[in-house]
Design an enzyme around this catalytic site. Sequence first.
Site, short mmCIF file in Angstrom:
data_model
loop_
_atom_site.label_atom_id
_atom_site.label_comp_id
_atom_site.label_asym_id
_atom_site.label_seq_id
_atom_site.Cartn_x
_atom_site.Cartn_y
_atom_site.Cartn_z
N HIS A 195 52.98 43.15 44.29
CA HIS A 195 53.19 42.83 45.77
C HIS A 195 53.87 44.01 46.21
O HIS A 195 54.10 44.28 47.52
CB HIS A 195 53.99 41.38 46.15
N ASP A 254 52.10 31.19 46.31
CA ASP A 254 50.93 31.04 46.19
C ASP A 254 50.75 29.41 45.34
O ASP A 254 49.56 29.24 45.97
CB ASP A 254 50.33 32.34 45.16
N GLU A 299 50.92 29.75 39.52
CA GLU A 299 50.85 29.34 40.35
C GLU A 299 49.42 29.45 41.07
O GLU A 299 48.77 29.51 42.95
CB GLU A 299 51.25 31.22 41.52
#
Length: 241
Positions: free
Chosen positions: A31, A162, A136
């Site tokens: 990310h 998530d 996730e």
Amino acid sequence: MMGTFLKTPSAIVCEVLGLTALDCVCIDAEHAPFGPMEIDACVAALRAGDMPSLVRVRTGTAGEILGVLDAGANGVILPHVVSGAQAAVAARAAHYGGVGGRGYAGSSRAAHYTTGTMAAHLRHSAEHTVLIAQIEDEEALTELDAIAATPGIDCLFVGRMDLTLSMGATDPLDARVVAAVEQICAAGRRHGKPVGMFITPQESCAQWQVLGASLFLLGSDHSFLLDGAQRLRTRLAPSVC
């Protein structure tokens, strides 16, 4: 164990974090804007400070996994693991021999740039390389036993945010999400695999330790900057007459 995420591609920030009492730092290449050279520099700085490093890779290809381990990272967090078959492919990329098919390069940082023996490097890698499957996605919940039982998978990590979205919720404390996290912890206990997680500010590590969680990656260098600046502003704010 308690660690944090690194969001800034900076070896200097890694050098500073290496001076803390954290147990590890996770470079968030999924990310944040980390390329191969940034990961390499950050891993080198963490190694210099004797701070164990994990890298959360972007897609989990064999090339990505090989690159971060050759750079000297202690382990890899693999995002969006949804099946035992996917976990097995990643395990093969991360480990030598036996369950693994990782390519060997004695010239890497991990192998001490040819100054060590192959036997020593293979032994060290077998003892210290960690592969963490991040859970996730709701579809992974029916595959938890297959994932946790996969040879070469060392830990399950709960990607809480998530997972929340995957389950159609917007609150990570939604009862369905909490129940799913408990399922993941139970799978870890059944298969003797540690469980790691990120927790919300409303929760405590202790409540999840009871269920088997033992790795907590909390906050990030960004949150440290924001929190520190806010505390400074609050502490030194001029009095209002």
